[in-house]
Design a protein around this motif. Structure first.
Motif, PDB file in Angstrom:
ATOM      1  N   GLY A  47      44.804  39.179  46.126  1.00 37.58           N
ATOM      2  CA  GLY A  47      43.255  39.416  45.654  1.00 37.58           C
ATOM      3  C   GLY A  47      42.762  38.613  44.665  1.00 37.58           C
ATOM      4  O   GLY A  47      41.734  38.253  44.766  1.00 37.58           O
ATOM      5  N   ILE A  48      43.693  38.154  43.747  1.00 40.05           N
ATOM      6  CA  ILE A  48      43.139  37.209  42.891  1.00 40.05           C
ATOM      7  C   ILE A  48      42.774  36.101  43.517  1.00 40.05           C
ATOM      8  O   ILE A  48      41.672  35.342  43.144  1.00 40.05           O
ATOM      9  N   GLN A  49      43.254  35.508  44.232  1.00 48.99           N
ATOM     10  CA  GLN A  49      43.187  34.212  45.002  1.00 48.99           C
ATOM     11  C   GLN A  49      41.879  34.306  45.723  1.00 48.99           C
ATOM     12  O   GLN A  49      40.730  33.333  45.791  1.00 48.99           O
ATOM     13  N   THR A  50      41.551  35.181  46.525  1.00 41.54           N
ATOM     14  CA  THR A  50      40.464  35.755  47.059  1.00 41.54           C
ATOM     15  C   THR A  50      39.341  35.759  46.180  1.00 41.54           C
ATOM     16  O   THR A  50      38.075  35.083  46.496  1.00 41.54           O
ATOM     17  N   ASP A  68      46.313  31.147  40.899  1.00 42.50           N
ATOM     18  CA  ASP A  68      45.830  31.718  41.859  1.00 42.50           C
ATOM     19  C   ASP A  68      44.671  31.305  42.853  1.00 42.50           C
ATOM     20  O   ASP A  68      43.620  31.317  42.388  1.00 42.50           O
ATOM     21  N   PHE A  69      45.292  30.510  43.905  1.00 43.46           N
ATOM     22  CA  PHE A  69      44.126  29.779  44.642  1.00 43.46           C
ATOM     23  C   PHE A  69      44.771  29.777  46.134  1.00 43.46           C
ATOM     24  O   PHE A  69      45.812  29.440  45.971  1.00 43.46           O
ATOM     25  N   PRO A  70      43.735  29.738  47.054  1.00 45.24           N
ATOM     26  CA  PRO A  70      44.155  29.506  48.633  1.00 45.24           C
ATOM     27  C   PRO A  70      45.083  28.195  48.540  1.00 45.24           C
ATOM     28  O   PRO A  70      44.487  27.182  47.683  1.00 45.24           O
ATOM     29  N   PRO A  71      45.711  28.142  49.654  1.00 45.31           N
ATOM     30  CA  PRO A  71      45.799  28.936  50.798  1.00 45.31           C
ATOM     31  C   PRO A  71      47.049  30.111  50.546  1.00 45.31           C
ATOM     32  O   PRO A  71      46.938  30.897  51.364  1.00 45.31           O
ATOM     33  N   THR A 126      40.331  38.771  33.663  1.00 39.54           N
ATOM     34  CA  THR A 126      41.368  39.631  33.827  1.00 39.54           C
ATOM     35  C   THR A 126      41.438  40.372  35.086  1.00 39.54           C
ATOM     36  O   THR A 126      40.079  40.546  35.628  1.00 39.54           O
ATOM     37  N   HIS A 127      42.439  41.112  35.612  1.00 45.54           N
ATOM     38  CA  HIS A 127      42.223  41.692  37.095  1.00 45.54           C
ATOM     39  C   HIS A 127      42.852  43.191  37.100  1.00 45.54           C
ATOM     40  O   HIS A 127      42.693  43.725  38.017  1.00 45.54           O
ATOM     41  N   GLY A 128      43.550  43.483  35.977  1.00 46.99           N
ATOM     42  CA  GLY A 128      44.225  44.716  36.109  1.00 46.99           C
ATOM     43  C   GLY A 128      45.562  44.937  35.524  1.00 46.99           C
ATOM     44  O   GLY A 128      45.831  45.901  34.951  1.00 46.99           O
ATOM     45  N   HIS A 129      46.434  43.920  35.979  1.00 41.91           N
ATOM     46  CA  HIS A 129      47.713  43.954  35.375  1.00 41.91           C
ATOM     47  C   HIS A 129      47.688  43.993  33.835  1.00 41.91           C
ATOM     48  O   HIS A 129      48.802  44.425  33.316  1.00 41.91           O
ATOM     49  N   GLU A 130      46.668  43.224  33.446  1.00 44.07           N
ATOM     50  CA  GLU A 130      46.837  43.100  32.027  1.00 44.07           C
ATOM     51  C   GLU A 130      46.667  44.377  31.349  1.00 44.07           C
ATOM     52  O   GLU A 130      47.082  44.601  29.911  1.00 44.07           O
ATOM     53  N   THR A 131      46.290  45.456  31.787  1.00 42.98           N
ATOM     54  CA  THR A 131      46.430  46.868  31.037  1.00 42.98           C
ATOM     55  C   THR A 131      47.635  47.202  30.930  1.00 42.98           C
ATOM     56  O   THR A 131      48.118  47.859  29.926  1.00 42.98           O
ATOM     57  N   ALA A 176      35.171  25.787  30.708  1.00 53.46           N
ATOM     58  CA  ALA A 176      36.261  26.003  31.559  1.00 53.46           C
ATOM     59  C   ALA A 176      36.371  27.634  31.978  1.00 53.46           C
ATOM     60  O   ALA A 176      35.901  28.262  31.282  1.00 53.46           O
ATOM     61  N   PHE A 177      36.869  27.878  33.070  1.00 53.75           N
ATOM     62  CA  PHE A 177      37.341  29.269  33.663  1.00 53.75           C
ATOM     63  C   PHE A 177      38.729  29.271  33.896  1.00 53.75           C
ATOM     64  O   PHE A 177      39.024  28.581  34.558  1.00 53.75           O
ATOM     65  N   PHE A 178      39.491  30.271  33.297  1.00 51.56           N
ATOM     66  CA  PHE A 178      40.699  30.552  33.618  1.00 51.56           C
ATOM     67  C   PHE A 178      40.738  31.635  34.803  1.00 51.56           C
ATOM     68  O   PHE A 178      40.238  32.965  34.466  1.00 51.56           O
ATOM     69  N   GLY A 179      41.260  31.437  35.972  1.00 48.44           N
ATOM     70  CA  GLY A 179      41.248  32.250  37.076  1.00 48.44           C
ATOM     71  C   GLY A 179      42.019  33.800  36.843  1.00 48.44           C
ATOM     72  O   GLY A 179      41.576  34.942  37.272  1.00 48.44           O
ATOM     73  N   ALA A 180      43.011  33.609  35.969  1.00 49.08           N
ATOM     74  CA  ALA A 180      43.673  34.863  35.464  1.00 49.08           C
ATOM     75  C   ALA A 180      43.866  34.242  34.079  1.00 49.08           C
ATOM     76  O   ALA A 180      44.718  33.447  33.790  1.00 49.08           O
ATOM     77  N   ALA A 181      43.352  34.866  32.803  1.00 46.19           N
ATOM     78  CA  ALA A 181      43.511  34.423  31.657  1.00 46.19           C
ATOM     79  C   ALA A 181      45.049  34.637  31.119  1.00 46.19           C
ATOM     80  O   ALA A 181      45.317  33.898  30.370  1.00 46.19           O
TER      81      ALA A 181
END
Length: 378
Positions: free
Chosen positions: A17-20, A10-13, A112-117, A85-90
């Motif tokens: 929401g995760i990309q931003t 998840d990265f621009p362009p 995590t961003h919410g969908h992981e629930t 290391a950082f995972f933008g979405a684990a």
């Protein structure tokens, strides 16, 4: 200086929401401390040319934890001497964390961003999520709600910490000018209730439309401005037409991110009565639009889904409706704010102050720095 390898699909362009979120976090780190491994999306070459840190793109539109992705991540970590290391979405890329640790990366953080629930509600996916967490030193969550949902499934296999998205308070500001938006849609000086969001059932635009006649009964000149596109758009347009609301309800369609502040600014009240659906699988992780609206000086009306209530100080910056499925209840809450413009403005001002204190990127960036480099900041 600690150098961080960022692994993210998840990265621009590519927009979202995760990309931003990921891009905003990285924009507030020293450029020399970063190297990014990402997937490709249209326009990536031009986008990356303008970044102050290196980005390596895998030849795929979807970065998954495959052997080739793992090899690429290990190679980059070694080439750039990454110790973090950082995972933008684990989920699922965090599955490659053990390979990075074996290659010498000493500190691993996943977001995590919410969908992981939803993942942890399903037995097979729950085990995968637990395995991902077990390979990390820190797993972040965006709201207390998502943290509470994740914790029982993780069973303490790693440290968890809150890392919420932030608001750019210099972009989303009470000084934003909504005059052009009001003129474009013929809103004039009417009181405007605005909702900025993707048009999907969870967000509650259908409830706003169903309740709008109740608002008009108390405020005949009011206008409802629904900003955004999505799969619910055609159904919403039909509902507006069926109720004869074309004169007072405007659907803008999709709007570019750079135009959002002026659309917020066109409103007097922000409302998005989000609701949880599909037995808890379709849920609001946090609800950044509430905070962006508050940063623009608007009182907010939120639903009860997931972490959304955490974006509102009840009775101070706005209201959380107790039943976001009730068209009459939502309409009554919205009408109450339109009834008393002075109180609504005071709530908007309080919301602005709260966002500056708690939700600005300055605050979030400091939290992110602590999570990436805890030994130096202990």
């Amino acid at each position: 200086m600690t150098r961080t390898l960022v692994v993210t699909n998840d990265f621009p362009p590519r927009q979202g929401g995760i990309q931003t979120f990921v891009a905003a976090l990285l924009a507030r780190r020293p450029p020399a401390s970063l190297v990014v491994l990402a997937s490709r999306s249209p326009g990536w070459e031009e986008h990356d040319a303008g970044l102050p840190y290196p980005v390596v793109r895998r030849p795929t539109g979807m970065l998954l934890p495959t052997r080739s992705t793992t090899r690429a991540a290990v190679d980059l970590a070694g080439r750039y001497g990454c110790d973090t290391a950082f995972f933008g979405a684990a989920a699922p890329l965090g599955l490659i964390a053990p390979a990075l640790r074996a290659a010498g990366v000493g500190h691993l953080v996943g977001a995590t961003h919410g969908h992981e629930t939803g993942w942890v509600a399903l037995p097979g996916a729950r085990q995968v999520m637990r395995r991902i967490a077990g390979g990390l030193d820190v797993l972040t969550y965006i709201s207390e709600y998502t943290g509470d949902r994740l914790a029982p499934a993780l069973g303490g296999v790693t440290r968890t910490a809150q890392l919420s998205p932030g608001v750019d308070v210099d972009v989303f500001t009470p000084e934003a000018d909504g005059a052009a938006v009001r003129e474009r849609y013929g809103l004039g000086d009417a009181p405007v209730v605005v909702c900025v969001s993707r048009l999907v059932a969870r967000k509650g635009q259908d409830v706003l439309v169903a309740g709008w006649p109740h608002v008009l009964a108390r405020h005949p000149d009011a206008r409802l401005l629904l900003v955004g596109g999505g799969p619910l758009e055609a159904a919403l347009r039909r509902a507006v037409a069926d109720r004869g609301l074309q004169h007072s309800v405007v659907l803008t369609g999709a709007v570019s991110p750079g135009q959002l502040p002026e659309h917020y600014a066109a409103g007097d009240v922000f409302a998005m009565p989000c609701r949880t659906r599909r037995g808890g699988l379709d849920v609001e992780g946090l609800g950044m639009v509430y905070l962006e609206a508050a940063a623009c000086g608007l009182p907010v009306v939120a639903g009860t889904s997931g972490g959304a209530p955490e974006t509102v100080r009840e009775g101070v910056t706005g209201h959380v409706v107790t039943d976001p499925r009730s068209a009459e209840g939502v309409a009554a809450t919205v009408s109450g704010l339109l009834d008393d413009p002075e109180r609504a403005r005071a709530m908007g001002a309080a919301g602005r102050r709260w966002v500056e204190q708690r939700w600005s990127w300055t605050t979030i960036a400091a939290t992110f720095a602590d999570l990436l480099d805890p030994p130096q900041r202990s």
